[in-house]
Design an enzyme around this catalytic site. Structure first.
Site, mmCIF file in Angstrom:
data_model
loop_
_atom_site.group_PDB
_atom_site.id
_atom_site.type_symbol
_atom_site.label_atom_id
_atom_site.label_comp_id
_atom_site.label_asym_id
_atom_site.label_seq_id
_atom_site.Cartn_x
_atom_site.Cartn_y
_atom_site.Cartn_z
ATOM 1 N N LYS A 92 0.856 -1.192 0.000
ATOM 2 C CA LYS A 92 0.000 0.000 0.000
ATOM 3 C C LYS A 92 0.880 1.226 0.000
ATOM 4 O O LYS A 92 1.823 1.325 0.790
ATOM 5 C CB LYS A 92 -0.878 -0.001 1.278
ATOM 6 C CG LYS A 92 -1.837 1.170 1.349
ATOM 7 C CD LYS A 92 -3.101 0.895 0.578
ATOM 8 C CE LYS A 92 -3.914 2.147 0.290
ATOM 9 N NZ LYS A 92 -3.486 2.850 -0.956
ATOM 10 N N LYS A 116 5.421 3.570 8.422
ATOM 11 C CA LYS A 116 4.238 4.420 8.581
ATOM 12 C C LYS A 116 2.975 3.570 8.626
ATOM 13 O O LYS A 116 2.128 3.711 9.510
ATOM 14 C CB LYS A 116 4.167 5.396 7.389
ATOM 15 C CG LYS A 116 3.010 6.353 7.436
ATOM 16 C CD LYS A 116 2.753 7.028 6.091
ATOM 17 C CE LYS A 116 3.971 7.736 5.554
ATOM 18 N NZ LYS A 116 3.633 8.661 4.431
ATOM 19 N N LYS A 128 5.505 2.071 -2.987
ATOM 20 C CA LYS A 128 5.385 3.398 -3.591
ATOM 21 C C LYS A 128 5.620 3.256 -5.080
ATOM 22 O O LYS A 128 6.272 2.299 -5.512
ATOM 23 C CB LYS A 128 6.436 4.348 -3.009
ATOM 24 C CG LYS A 128 6.057 5.803 -3.136
ATOM 25 C CD LYS A 128 5.102 6.198 -2.043
ATOM 26 C CE LYS A 128 4.606 7.599 -2.176
ATOM 27 N NZ LYS A 128 3.956 8.036 -0.925
ATOM 28 N N ASP A 168 -0.156 10.838 -4.439
ATOM 29 C CA ASP A 168 0.960 11.515 -3.762
ATOM 30 C C ASP A 168 1.164 12.801 -4.572
ATOM 31 O O ASP A 168 0.202 13.268 -5.214
ATOM 32 C CB ASP A 168 2.211 10.611 -3.739
ATOM 33 C CG ASP A 168 3.287 11.121 -2.778
ATOM 34 O OD1 ASP A 168 3.159 10.897 -1.567
ATOM 35 O OD2 ASP A 168 4.259 11.769 -3.225
ATOM 36 N N THR A 212 -4.795 13.570 5.246
ATOM 37 C CA THR A 212 -3.375 13.728 5.602
ATOM 38 C C THR A 212 -3.184 15.032 6.378
ATOM 39 O O THR A 212 -2.594 15.049 7.461
ATOM 40 C CB THR A 212 -2.480 13.697 4.350
ATOM 41 O OG1 THR A 212 -2.830 12.566 3.562
ATOM 42 C CG2 THR A 212 -1.024 13.622 4.731
ATOM 43 N N ASN A 243 -2.418 19.261 -1.710
ATOM 44 C CA ASN A 243 -3.443 18.561 -0.936
ATOM 45 C C ASN A 243 -3.141 18.562 0.567
ATOM 46 O O ASN A 243 -4.012 18.898 1.375
ATOM 47 C CB ASN A 243 -3.561 17.116 -1.458
ATOM 48 C CG ASN A 243 -4.489 16.290 -0.605
ATOM 49 O OD1 ASN A 243 -4.041 15.525 0.236
ATOM 50 N ND2 ASN A 243 -5.790 16.464 -0.787
ATOM 51 N N SER A 379 -6.972 5.783 3.654
ATOM 52 C CA SER A 379 -6.997 4.881 2.501
ATOM 53 C C SER A 379 -7.407 3.478 2.948
ATOM 54 O O SER A 379 -8.173 2.791 2.269
ATOM 55 C CB SER A 379 -5.617 4.799 1.840
ATOM 56 O OG SER A 379 -5.411 5.884 0.965
#
Ligand code: NDP
Ligand code: 2IT
Length: 447
Positions: A92, A116, A128, A168, A212, A243, A379
């Protein structure tokens, strides 16, 4: 061998095996440096080579992305997906579209994501991806063509039980929607849980957009609480205006703080009376413009082209743009100007020299892998809703986010204390995240 020597040896091996990948080296060093006391307590992690395993991605995919622009010209970009660790759940993590993207950048982000995601307590592994594609100045058709070509390659590696990408830098719900549309078309499956950050009409979650930034401020609030402080009335600066920055500013305002500055890669705006967030949303989210346009509407504000936002005196600073945006000098300036808290919305925004300054000054310093985990946690809530074909209210989802951020804060705080580093959230986050993943890896056997 003394544990610090062992860690140095492990780090040198990472450098040797991944030549030239400076961002990845930096992220690995930062985590490994914290792990001494954990390895003393659990020597089996050394014997079973857990660190060597964690530093080696399970899978790295690099691919070509051909696409045509509006003039019909051929363009070629490079795509990446680094599936780093799946001990706790399906891979993820977000996708970044930015010209600075390299394998090193994706590996540093994927590595951070492992710890994280572990801190959130949700069943998600770390990954990622992204591309060196530059979305700036591209038309919507070009963005769509690019996303479709990207997915033609990526679709075979992802799935709700395998790997679940999200956004991202340069990737928001518009791009995720295009990616999902193409995935659905190729596979003939309405597999909502394969991507998160979708818009609400097609299986997205309430609060994902805000999560976030809101999460960063919840984390800040918990840190200040320990110090018997709060955000009300405090002067804040937030770097970036994307964002994460926008919704960090929104939550700060809701809690009565005064945000006086934000930025983009061209410069920053300074508005002493507090920034006009609706205008920033209009410029950045709707018009996809530049932050300099703010001054056209607020003549009393200042726009400083190429200025350094960290020179503005403030009580609270939230770096929410990109890696290594705040160096040792900036950190010294912030501390000198009376800053009491620095909490990271971006991934690895502070250089190692900067981190050292904050820790030595003893100010509240919240590292990104803990403070910005609200995005990926939400998420995971989107995945839960998709799996149960349900959708939750804004209020309920926000409450869940709040509980998760408090849980992450308390875990980092108590872990730091347990390992003899009270108030050091860097050690707390690294050790707590590592222990979860390492224990799961041992249980899974040599895989
Ligand atoms: P956006 O693309 O929405 O915004 C990025 C912002 O940062 C823009 O203001 C951009 O300015 C600025 N920026 C980006 N790259 C650079 C650079 N090289 N130099 C200077 N400024 C730069 O991205 P997000 O807000 O989503 O991401 C911001 C940070 O937060 C990143 O570090 C990301 O990894 C991290 N993050 C994001 C999460 C999410 O859910 N989106 C979750 C957790 C962390 P410009 O427009 O000029 O490029
Ligand atoms: O850095 C991050 O945590 C993100 N970009 C969000 C990842 C996600 O899967 O929501």
């Amino acid at each position: 061998m003394a544990v610090q020597e062992k860690i140095e040896e492990l780090y040198q091996e990472v450098v040797r095996k991944n030549p030239g990948e400076n961002e990845f080296h930096q992220a690995a060093m930062e985590v490994l440096q914290s792990l001494g006391p954990a390895l003393v307590k659990y020597p089996e992690f050394v014997d079973k080579k857990i660190i060597e395993r964690i530093c080696e991605p399970e899978r790295q995919i690099i691919f070509r992305i051909p696409w045509r622009n509006d003039k019909g010209e051929v363009n070629i970009n490079r795509g990446f997906r680094v599936e780093f660790n799946s001990a706790l759940g399906p891979y993820k993590g977000g996708l970044r579209f930015h010209p600075s993207v390299t394998l090193s950048v994706i590996k540093f982000l994927g590595f951070e994501q492992i710890f994280k995601n572990a801190l959130t307590g949700m069943p998600i592994g770390g990954a990622k991806g992204g591309s060196d594609f530059d979305p700036k100045g591209k038309s919507e058709d070009e963005i769509m063509s690019f996303c479709q070509s990207f997915m033609i390659e990526l679709y075979r590696y992802i799935g709700e039980y395998t790997d679940v990408p999200a956004g991202d830098i340069g990737v928001g719900s518009r791009e995720i929607n295009f990616l999902f549309g193409q995935y659905k078309r190729i596979t003939n499956r309405y597999e909502s849980g394969v991507l998160t950050g979708k818009s609400l009409n097609i299986g997205g979650s309430m609060v994902r957009k805000e999560s976030t930034g809101y999460g960063v401020v919840y984390f800040l609030k918990e840190m200040l609480n320990v110090l018997k402080e709060n955000v009300e009335g405090k002067t804040c600066i937030v770097s970036g205006s994307g964002n994460v920055a926008i919704y960090a500013m929104e939550k700060l305002e809701q809690l009565g703080a005064r945000v006086v500055a934000c930025s983009d890669s061209d410069g920053y705006i300074y508005d002493e009376t507090g920034v006009d967030l609706n205008l920033i949303k209009q410029i950045k989210e709707i018009e996809r413009g530049r932050i300099r346009e703010y001054k056209k509407y607020h003549k009393e504000s200042k726009y400083i082209e190429k200025g350094n936002i960290w020179e503005i005196p403030c009580k609270i600073a939230l770096p929410c743009a990109t890696e290594n945006e705040l160096n040792g000098k900036d950190a010294t300036k912030l501390v000198k100007n009376g800053c009491i808290a620095v909490v990271e919305g971006a991934n690895m925004p502070t250089t190692p020299e900067g981190v050292k300054v904050f820790l030595e000054a003893g100010i509240a310093y919240g590292p990104g892998k803990a403070a910005n985990a609200g995005g990926v946690a939400t998420s995971a809530l989107e995945m839960q809703q998709n799996a149960s074909r349900d959708s939750w209210s804004f209020k309920f989802t926000e409450r869940r986010l709040q509980e998760i951020m408090k849980g992450i804060h308390d875990l980092c705080y108590s872990t730091a204390e347990e390992f003899g580093a009270q108030g050091n959230y860097v050690k707390g986050a690294n050790i707590a995240g590592f222990l979860k993943v390492a224990k799961a890896m041992l249980e899974l056997g040599l895989v």
